[in-house]
Write an enzyme that holds these catalytic residues in place. Structure first.
Site, short mmCIF file in Angstrom:
data_model
loop_
_atom_site.label_atom_id
_atom_site.label_comp_id
_atom_site.label_asym_id
_atom_site.label_seq_id
_atom_site.Cartn_x
_atom_site.Cartn_y
_atom_site.Cartn_z
CG ASP A 50 -2.09 0.90 1.11
OD1 ASP A 50 -2.31 1.44 0.01
OD2 ASP A 50 -2.79 1.08 2.12
CD GLU A 88 -6.35 1.33 -4.87
OE1 GLU A 88 -7.04 0.29 -4.91
OE2 GLU A 88 -6.31 2.08 -3.90
#
Ligand code: ZN
Length: 388
Positions: A75, A178
């Site tokens: 992330d 992402e």
């Protein structure tokens, strides 16, 4: 393997003890889970490596005999140097945070300044491509000035994201990718969202989800702060953009506790979503301590109070120490806005000092922790479930 366009839900687990609870709750839903998920920032503060995070999740997956697909999210990756340890540990989902490449002054620059700035971009190509586009679209047409602002504001973001994608593609065949601009200074307008998605697509970046920054405040561990009617109208336009491309999911970051927003997300995106929660599994651990080990909880609470002003600097929070409640009902602190945010962002300091003690104590109350996580996430997932 990649989770692609399936509805997915990310459970951050800062302690490495929460995955059993996540499995219990996600079993009752159609969400594909992301069990391992830590940002570089979190790993720095918890002192864990991508491999340790992965091992903790894997162990729980094996014990619980979870045999459906699940993801592991690297992330908020900021640079290529962040990538290799996550690839080596077998992560499947890579979230790029190109926030530092946003030119925030583009929103207010004069036309002269903008004209100056676009000289160093691919302006000719872009202006030819986008002229006459979008006239009848919900997200509105590009006039020259708006297009210039978008190019200046996000041009480097797009280049950086494309570079990260290419780098990853050389290391891995299949992965979820992402782009998150959720931590930038100003909200992403629907037109900017369209521009980012369109440019990435033009550059051949195959991304599975995109996290815009919406208006209002999405702070850590608390409900949405802002005007829901304004947000509703804005989300309708963003949904028109994602529907236009049809190739990626909407990703909601700082997704925990946004109970007033979930129905809107479900209304516009149905199952085409990724929801990210990070620190609330840690807060549920503290709730267990508040109940069963009040002395340890109080030590943690006062350390958090000491460290809050410094630790909060890289987070979007607005809790104020002088508004912390005075109460003897310790578990109720976990429902208070100010205490929640304070505890949420000080985990690094707390784990450095009380990590071992905290994990040992939590181990003694495994069932209570499991139950707390189940109740907490059930509240989240129920609000989406009819749609996914
Ligand atoms: Zn984020």
């Amino acid at each position: 393997m990649s989770l692609a366009l399936r509805p997915s839900f990310g459970f951050g687990d800062r302690l490495g003890l929460a995955t059993p609870g996540h499995i219990v709750v996600v079993r009752q839903t159609n969400f594909a889970p992301v069990f391992a998920q830590q940002s570089v920032r979190e790993n720095t503060r918890t002192g864990r490596t991508p491999q340790q995070v992965m091992d903790d999740a894997k162990r729980a997956v094996e014990v619980a005999k979870w045999d459906l697909p699940w993801g592991a999210d690297a992330d908020h990756l900021k640079s290529v140097e962040d990538i290799p340890p996550f690839v080596e540990a077998g992560y499947t989902f890579f979230t790029i945070d190109p926030g530092e490449y946003v030119d925030n002054s583009a929103d207010t620059d004069s036309l002269d300044v903008l004209k100056q700035k676009v000289r160093s971009t691919n302006w000719e190509e872009v202006s030819t491509f986008y002229s006459n586009q979008g006239d009848e679209q919900t997200w509105g047409p590009f006039d020259v000035e708006l297009l210039m602002r978008a190019v200046v504001k996000y041009g480097k973001v797009i280049q950086h994201a494309a570079m990260m994608f290419q780098y990853l593609s050389q290391m891995k065949d299949e992965f979820d990718f992402e782009i998150s601009v959720d931590e930038t200074e100003s909200p992403t307008t629907p037109l900017e969202h369209y521009f980012i998605a369109s440019e990435l697509t033009r550059l051949g970046v195959r991304f599975t989800s995109l996290a815009p920054r919406f208006s209002g405040r999405f702070e850590k561990g608390v409900d949405y702060i802002g005007d829901l009617n304004v947000l509703d109208a804005e989300l309708a336009k963003h949904a028109a953009v994602t529907a236009h491309f049809g190739t990626y999911k909407l990703s909601l970051h700082s997704g925990s506790d946004k109970f007033s927003v979930y129905p809107l997300i479900a209304k516009y995106w149905g199952g085409r979503i990724h929801v990210k929660t990070a620190g609330t599994s840690y807060l549920e651990a503290l709730r267990v301590l508040a109940k069963y080990s009040p002395d340890l909880f109080l030590k943690i609470y006062s350390l958090s109070r000491e460290c809050y002003e410094i630790d909060k600097r890289t987070y979007h929070v607005s809790a104020q120490l002088d508004r912390l409640p005075s109460t003897n009902d310790l578990p109720s602190l976990l429902d208070d806005f100010h205490a929640r945010e304070m505890l949420h962002v000080t985990f690094g300091s707390v784990l450095a000092r009380f990590g071992t003690e905290l994990k040992e104590t939590l181990g003694k109350y495994e069932t209570a922790y499991l139950e707390g996580l189940r109740a907490h996430f059930e509240k989240h997932l129920q609000l989406f479930q009819a749609q996914v």
